[in-house]
Design a protein around this motif. Structure first.
Motif, PDB file in Angstrom:
ATOM      1  N   GLU A 283       0.813  -1.214   0.000  1.00 19.17           N
ATOM      2  CA  GLU A 283       0.000   0.000   0.000  1.00 19.17           C
ATOM      3  C   GLU A 283       0.852   1.271   0.000  1.00 19.17           C
ATOM      4  N   HIS A 284       2.021   1.209   0.635  1.00 22.67           N
ATOM      5  CA  HIS A 284       2.927   2.359   0.632  1.00 22.67           C
ATOM      6  C   HIS A 284       3.768   2.395  -0.644  1.00 22.67           C
ATOM      7  N   ALA A 285       4.201   1.226  -1.087  1.00 26.19           N
ATOM      8  CA  ALA A 285       5.043   1.151  -2.288  1.00 26.19           C
ATOM      9  C   ALA A 285       4.290   1.628  -3.524  1.00 26.19           C
ATOM     10  N   VAL A 286       3.019   1.292  -3.627  1.00 20.32           N
ATOM     11  CA  VAL A 286       2.231   1.720  -4.790  1.00 20.32           C
ATOM     12  C   VAL A 286       2.122   3.248  -4.836  1.00 20.32           C
ATOM     13  N   HIS A 287       2.004   3.866  -3.665  1.00 17.62           N
ATOM     14  CA  HIS A 287       1.964   5.333  -3.632  1.00 17.62           C
ATOM     15  C   HIS A 287       3.289   5.901  -4.147  1.00 17.62           C
ATOM     16  N   SER A 288       4.400   5.230  -3.826  1.00 21.45           N
ATOM     17  CA  SER A 288       5.699   5.669  -4.337  1.00 21.45           C
ATOM     18  C   SER A 288       5.752   5.571  -5.854  1.00 21.45           C
ATOM     19  N   LEU A 289       5.139   4.509  -6.400  1.00 24.29           N
ATOM     20  CA  LEU A 289       5.090   4.364  -7.853  1.00 24.29           C
ATOM     21  C   LEU A 289       4.321   5.516  -8.486  1.00 24.29           C
ATOM     22  N   GLU A 290       3.228   5.914  -7.842  1.00 22.24           N
ATOM     23  CA  GLU A 290       2.431   7.023  -8.353  1.00 22.24           C
ATOM     24  C   GLU A 290       3.257   8.305  -8.445  1.00 22.24           C
ATOM     25  N   HIS A 291       4.263   8.416  -7.583  1.00 15.84           N
ATOM     26  CA  HIS A 291       5.131   9.593  -7.571  1.00 15.84           C
ATOM     27  C   HIS A 291       6.266   9.490  -8.581  1.00 15.84           C
ATOM     28  N   GLY A 292       6.301   8.416  -9.361  1.00 17.24           N
ATOM     29  CA  GLY A 292       7.324   8.285 -10.394  1.00 17.24           C
ATOM     30  C   GLY A 292       8.507   7.427 -10.029  1.00 17.24           C
ATOM     31  N   SER A 293       8.373   6.639  -8.961  1.00 15.14           N
ATOM     32  CA  SER A 293       9.485   5.794  -8.524  1.00 15.14           C
ATOM     33  C   SER A 293       9.513   4.457  -9.261  1.00 15.14           C
TER      34      SER A 293
END
Length: 229
Positions: free
Chosen positions: A120-130
């Protein structure tokens, strides 16, 4: 008649052997110039091809990576983003590449996590371009070290072990996934170069610091107010 020497009468002169002058061209320099010319043409041609490839939209370059799965095309609803939910979330893709996620992102400033982290936290990081690099916990240490070398010190990058992978290594960007057998695969660098930052749906200024640094697969809903990006 035989030519005689003058003034001495010492006998006939020896005939002079004519010197043959070769009019053929030396082949060595010609071959050398030809080889140099071909090499120069090859270099110029490769440079033009590379420039052409680099001028393509990043989406085209991403789709050209062998083995990549483009979920933006397969499931446009999945990649809309900005859907924050507390608590555990069930994902149909493993590891997840998009979808609803926790309001807090996982810190992605070149963080190398040695324990699993919450989807759930990692997916948010992906949304930020990670780019999120995941690997089987039993991946050999030298392979893990090679992956870590691509992450450490690089903003918009993070990695962690991941249980249950069907391939030893899996790379995630927002809406994209690439699964691989080893850390020496050149497609890893191509994936990172093409999709890091570009895949963000919140723009290049979306934060990667101030995120969750704790490990564990349960999302951390501690009530701490996170930045709103």
């Amino acid at each position: 008649p035989t030519a005689t020497r003058s003034g001495g009468g010492k006998g006939p002169r020896k005939p002079i052997t004519p010197v043959k002058v070769s009019h053929g061209r030396a082949k060595g320099p010609i071959v050398l110039f030809a080889v140099v010319g071909l090499v120069a043409v090859g270099i110029i041609g490769f440079g033009a091809w590379a420039a052409f490839q680099g001028s393509k939209p990043w989406e085209e370059r991403a789709d050209a990576i062998s083995g990549i799965v483009d979920y933006r095309k397969k499931d446009p609803e999945l990649v809309k983003g900005s859907n924050h939910q507390p608590g555990p979330i069930k994902y149909t893709i493993s590891p997840p590449v998009a979808g609803p996620h926790n309001q807090a992102w996982q810190n992605c400033m070149g963080d190398v996590y040695t324990e699993p982290i919450a989807n759930e936290h990692a997916v948010h990081s992906l949304e930020h371009g990670s780019i999120w690099i995941t690997y089987r916990p039993d991946l050999p240490a030298d392979q893990v070290a090679k992956l870590a070398g691509k992450v450490q010190g690089n903003e918009k990058m993070l990695m962690s072990p991941y249980e249950g992978l069907d391939k030893p290594i899996s790379l995630q960007a927002w809406g994209y996934q690439l699964k691989l057998d080893n850390a020496d695969d050149s497609r890893i660098d191509e994936f990172i170069k093409t999709l890091r930052v570009n895949a963000s749906i919140e723009g290049p200024t979306a934060l990667c610091n101030q995120g969750i640094t704790a490990t564990g697969t349960t999302p951390h809903d501690s009530g701490v107010q996170m930045p709103t990006q």
